[in-house]
Design a protein around this motif. Sequence first.
Motif, PDB file in Angstrom:
ATOM      1  N   THR A  36       0.784  -1.232   0.000  1.00 46.24           N
ATOM      2  CA  THR A  36       0.000   0.000   0.000  1.00 46.24           C
ATOM      3  C   THR A  36       0.818   1.286   0.000  1.00 46.24           C
ATOM      4  O   THR A  36       0.277   2.356  -0.259  1.00 46.24           O
ATOM      5  N   ALA A  37       2.109   1.213   0.316  1.00 47.58           N
ATOM      6  CA  ALA A  37       2.916   2.449   0.313  1.00 47.58           C
ATOM      7  C   ALA A  37       4.395   2.090   0.220  1.00 47.58           C
ATOM      8  O   ALA A  37       4.813   1.006   0.634  1.00 47.58           O
ATOM      9  N   THR A  38       5.166   3.027  -0.317  1.00 53.67           N
ATOM     10  CA  THR A  38       6.621   2.822  -0.446  1.00 53.67           C
ATOM     11  C   THR A  38       7.353   4.052   0.075  1.00 53.67           C
ATOM     12  O   THR A  38       6.812   5.158   0.083  1.00 53.67           O
ATOM     13  N   GLY A  39       8.595   3.855   0.491  1.00 50.33           N
ATOM     14  CA  GLY A  39       9.438   4.986   0.903  1.00 50.33           C
ATOM     15  C   GLY A  39      10.901   4.643   0.677  1.00 50.33           C
ATOM     16  O   GLY A  39      11.277   3.472   0.722  1.00 50.33           O
ATOM     17  N   GLY A  40      11.694   5.652   0.407  1.00 50.14           N
ATOM     18  CA  GLY A  40      13.124   5.410   0.203  1.00 50.14           C
ATOM     19  C   GLY A  40      13.936   6.516   0.840  1.00 50.14           C
ATOM     20  O   GLY A  40      13.434   7.633   1.058  1.00 50.14           O
ATOM     21  N   TYR A  41      15.167   6.180   1.178  1.00 46.35           N
ATOM     22  CA  TYR A  41      16.033   7.207   1.778  1.00 46.35           C
ATOM     23  C   TYR A  41      17.494   6.894   1.475  1.00 46.35           C
ATOM     24  O   TYR A  41      17.920   5.739   1.575  1.00 46.35           O
ATOM     25  N   ASP A 189      25.102   3.217   0.305  1.00 43.17           N
ATOM     26  CA  ASP A 189      24.219   3.009   1.461  1.00 43.17           C
ATOM     27  C   ASP A 189      22.812   3.523   1.141  1.00 43.17           C
ATOM     28  O   ASP A 189      22.654   4.497   0.389  1.00 43.17           O
ATOM     29  N   GLY A 190      21.806   2.909   1.760  1.00 45.18           N
ATOM     30  CA  GLY A 190      20.438   3.382   1.533  1.00 45.18           C
ATOM     31  C   GLY A 190      19.430   2.482   2.217  1.00 45.18           C
ATOM     32  O   GLY A 190      19.785   1.447   2.796  1.00 45.18           O
ATOM     33  N   ALA A 191      18.158   2.902   2.125  1.00 47.31           N
ATOM     34  CA  ALA A 191      17.068   2.121   2.715  1.00 47.31           C
ATOM     35  C   ALA A 191      15.800   2.299   1.883  1.00 47.31           C
ATOM     36  O   ALA A 191      15.566   3.367   1.310  1.00 47.31           O
ATOM     37  N   GLY A 192      15.016   1.238   1.822  1.00 44.76           N
ATOM     38  CA  GLY A 192      13.710   1.308   1.173  1.00 44.76           C
ATOM     39  C   GLY A 192      12.716   0.564   2.044  1.00 44.76           C
ATOM     40  O   GLY A 192      13.081  -0.407   2.710  1.00 44.76           O
ATOM     41  N   ALA A 193      11.475   1.036   2.048  1.00 46.44           N
ATOM     42  CA  ALA A 193      10.460   0.409   2.902  1.00 46.44           C
ATOM     43  C   ALA A 193       9.145   0.291   2.146  1.00 46.44           C
ATOM     44  O   ALA A 193       8.841   1.125   1.281  1.00 46.44           O
ATOM     45  N   VAL A 194       8.381  -0.739   2.479  1.00 46.79           N
ATOM     46  CA  VAL A 194       7.023  -0.856   1.947  1.00 46.79           C
ATOM     47  C   VAL A 194       6.082  -1.223   3.093  1.00 46.79           C
ATOM     48  O   VAL A 194       6.495  -1.834   4.071  1.00 46.79           O
ATOM     49  N   VAL A 195       4.829  -0.811   2.930  1.00 44.33           N
ATOM     50  CA  VAL A 195       3.780  -1.182   3.887  1.00 44.33           C
ATOM     51  C   VAL A 195       2.909  -2.238   3.223  1.00 44.33           C
ATOM     52  O   VAL A 195       2.499  -2.078   2.072  1.00 44.33           O
ATOM     53  N   LEU A 196       2.670  -3.318   3.937  1.00 46.84           N
ATOM     54  CA  LEU A 196       1.813  -4.392   3.421  1.00 46.84           C
ATOM     55  C   LEU A 196       0.543  -4.479   4.256  1.00 46.84           C
ATOM     56  O   LEU A 196       0.599  -4.430   5.489  1.00 46.84           O
ATOM     57  N   GLU A 197      -0.590  -4.598   3.565  1.00 46.83           N
ATOM     58  CA  GLU A 197      -1.877  -4.739   4.257  1.00 46.83           C
ATOM     59  C   GLU A 197      -2.759  -5.679   3.447  1.00 46.83           C
ATOM     60  O   GLU A 197      -2.532  -5.854   2.248  1.00 46.83           O
ATOM     61  N   LYS A 309      23.215   6.790  -9.683  1.00 45.51           N
ATOM     62  CA  LYS A 309      23.314   7.646  -8.497  1.00 45.51           C
ATOM     63  C   LYS A 309      23.289   6.890  -7.176  1.00 45.51           C
ATOM     64  O   LYS A 309      23.523   7.498  -6.125  1.00 45.51           O
ATOM     65  N   THR A 310      22.997   5.577  -7.226  1.00 41.69           N
ATOM     66  CA  THR A 310      22.901   4.842  -5.949  1.00 41.69           C
ATOM     67  C   THR A 310      24.037   3.853  -5.729  1.00 41.69           C
ATOM     68  O   THR A 310      24.344   3.505  -4.591  1.00 41.69           O
ATOM     69  N   GLY A 311      24.642   3.327  -6.800  1.00 43.53           N
ATOM     70  CA  GLY A 311      25.534   2.181  -6.663  1.00 43.53           C
ATOM     71  C   GLY A 311      24.714   0.976  -6.222  1.00 43.53           C
ATOM     72  O   GLY A 311      23.474   0.979  -6.322  1.00 43.53           O
ATOM     73  N   ASN A 312      25.415  -0.035  -5.739  1.00 46.79           N
ATOM     74  CA  ASN A 312      24.734  -1.236  -5.243  1.00 46.79           C
ATOM     75  C   ASN A 312      24.456  -1.060  -3.747  1.00 46.79           C
ATOM     76  O   ASN A 312      25.381  -1.038  -2.946  1.00 46.79           O
ATOM     77  N   THR A 313      23.175  -0.959  -3.402  1.00 44.84           N
ATOM     78  CA  THR A 313      22.796  -0.750  -1.995  1.00 44.84           C
ATOM     79  C   THR A 313      22.266  -2.033  -1.353  1.00 44.84           C
ATOM     80  O   THR A 313      21.566  -1.986  -0.339  1.00 44.84           O
ATOM     81  N   SER A 314      22.574  -3.185  -1.964  1.00 44.08           N
ATOM     82  CA  SER A 314      22.259  -4.481  -1.375  1.00 44.08           C
ATOM     83  C   SER A 314      20.755  -4.630  -1.111  1.00 44.08           C
ATOM     84  O   SER A 314      19.956  -4.446  -2.023  1.00 44.08           O
ATOM     85  N   ALA A 315      20.362  -4.918   0.121  1.00 45.76           N
ATOM     86  CA  ALA A 315      18.942  -5.181   0.410  1.00 45.76           C
ATOM     87  C   ALA A 315      18.045  -3.975   0.149  1.00 45.76           C
ATOM     88  O   ALA A 315      16.826  -4.114  -0.006  1.00 45.76           O
ATOM     89  N   ALA A 316      18.628  -2.781   0.079  1.00 44.52           N
ATOM     90  CA  ALA A 316      17.828  -1.569  -0.138  1.00 44.52           C
ATOM     91  C   ALA A 316      17.544  -1.315  -1.612  1.00 44.52           C
ATOM     92  O   ALA A 316      16.655  -0.532  -1.963  1.00 44.52           O
ATOM     93  N   SER A 317      18.287  -1.981  -2.462  1.00 40.94           N
ATOM     94  CA  SER A 317      18.260  -1.664  -3.888  1.00 40.94           C
ATOM     95  C   SER A 317      16.857  -1.760  -4.497  1.00 40.94           C
ATOM     96  O   SER A 317      16.370  -0.820  -5.136  1.00 40.94           O
ATOM     97  N   ILE A 318      16.186  -2.888  -4.287  1.00 45.36           N
ATOM     98  CA  ILE A 318      14.864  -3.082  -4.916  1.00 45.36           C
ATOM     99  C   ILE A 318      13.797  -2.159  -4.305  1.00 45.36           C
ATOM    100  O   ILE A 318      13.084  -1.479  -5.043  1.00 45.36           O
ATOM    101  N   PRO A 319      13.658  -2.093  -2.971  1.00 43.04           N
ATOM    102  CA  PRO A 319      12.603  -1.198  -2.461  1.00 43.04           C
ATOM    103  C   PRO A 319      12.866   0.278  -2.785  1.00 43.04           C
ATOM    104  O   PRO A 319      11.917   1.046  -2.980  1.00 43.04           O
ATOM    105  N   MET A 320      14.137   0.676  -2.853  1.00 46.73           N
ATOM    106  CA  MET A 320      14.423   2.060  -3.254  1.00 46.73           C
ATOM    107  C   MET A 320      14.014   2.305  -4.699  1.00 46.73           C
ATOM    108  O   MET A 320      13.431   3.332  -5.041  1.00 46.73           O
ATOM    109  N   ALA A 321      14.316   1.345  -5.564  1.00 48.09           N
ATOM    110  CA  ALA A 321      13.964   1.492  -6.981  1.00 48.09           C
ATOM    111  C   ALA A 321      12.450   1.456  -7.171  1.00 48.09           C
ATOM    112  O   ALA A 321      11.887   2.210  -7.974  1.00 48.09           O
ATOM    113  N   LEU A 322      11.780   0.596  -6.394  1.00 46.37           N
ATOM    114  CA  LEU A 322      10.317   0.520  -6.460  1.00 46.37           C
ATOM    115  C   LEU A 322       9.706   1.860  -6.031  1.00 46.37           C
ATOM    116  O   LEU A 322       8.770   2.368  -6.653  1.00 46.37           O
ATOM    117  N   ASP A 323      10.261   2.426  -4.976  1.00 46.85           N
ATOM    118  CA  ASP A 323       9.771   3.733  -4.505  1.00 46.85           C
ATOM    119  C   ASP A 323       9.977   4.794  -5.585  1.00 46.85           C
ATOM    120  O   ASP A 323       9.104   5.641  -5.808  1.00 46.85           O
TER     121      ASP A 323
END
Length: 355
Positions: A36-41, A189-197, A309-323
């Motif tokens: 339902t929502a995405t965020g990246g940082y 470095d980076g972070a991505g998040a999603v909300v699931l409902e 602009k991000t390089g490889n951010t490992s686990a953050a890569s996909i949620p950041m790109a999705l956001d």
Amino acid sequence: MGVPTGRDGANSKIIPAPSASTDLAEGRRLRRVGLTATGGYVPDRILSNQDLEALVDTSDEWIVSRTGMRERRIVAPGEAASDLAVKAAERALEDSQLEAKDIELIIVATVTPDAICPPTACFVQEKLGVGPAAGFDISVACSGFANALSIGHNLIASGAFGNALVIGVDVLSAITDYQDRESCILFGDGAGAVVLEPEPGKGIILDHLLGIDGSGAEMIIVPAGGSRKPASHETVEAREHFLKLNGRQVFRFAVSKMREIVVELTKRNGMTVDDVDLFVPHQANLRIIESAAEKLNISEDRILVNIQKTGNTSAASIPMALDEAVRTNRLEPGNLVCTVAFGGGLSWGASLVRW
Ligand code: COA
């Protein structure tokens, strides 16, 4: 946990027919789950190719032509995974109908936790004011988010939780050897998040395909700091607390595995690669993405690329790109999205989401 299969996003070994909800033996019903929502940082500090030229024997031209990367973001001293995770989560929550206190489950995918113990999820819970909630970290390197998404999806589908905050975060600069020119140019470095409902949501999660192959464990490894070789003066002097990789081998594995899992995942859902409107691949190397896309016959406009602009951010890569896909209006209702990741383990994971 089992690998979920089947068109309704549930495990086809358990669920015989694709339907919105299905009776289980225990009388519980599987629910469809919406993203339902995405965020990246990303942190403020930029590490450019020119900055790297000053650290190791490399050049902007080499890095751009071999990886597609121009810059990546690096944390400030003292900044840790949970700091980035909280920022990404706040952005996702802003876009959702939920407040932090409503979140029931936090899953953090990371190989660079704030500390070995406790889980980074605990720091996130405390800083965000989530809960009361459950939470845990998972460690599947660059495929971490794919696994976290699958776990969150299934825990909500089963009714065990009413919602989840799923975060992919890594501070790879903390385990990068800035004397090793082959690896230090790659990571950010980076972070991505999603909300699931439970649905309705922006994107209905359909299916995931996950896997590991430990015969390739040495290809991407931090040799020391774990229980096999606890950190010591010697391991630090030998620089064994940094990530070592065999880039050439990983490159070959990544291209063939991406192709294989995208074909298999779409096929078992009664679709083809041509049905996918947007691919969101792990951002490890532009040449890996382009080679896989060529083998799959996918045109450039159907692939989200932000590696410059991000390089490889490992686990953050996909949620950041999705956001980024969401915030740049790359997705319309009805679009089929395929995320596809690979990394240390070796490991891989792909997901299908109907927007
Ligand atoms: N700057 C300049 N030259 C470099 C360099 C750098 N930063 N890094 C390596 N080289 C040199 C090598 O020493 C080699 O020199 P040689 O031919 O004299 O031996 C040459 O460039 C080519 O090296 P090669 O390893 O064949 O390059 P490549 O085209 O495979 O690119 C990677 C190297 C690492 C960029 C690429 O293999 C890659 O992205 N692999 C996957 C990365 C990965 O594992 N990510 C983590 C998991 S997702």
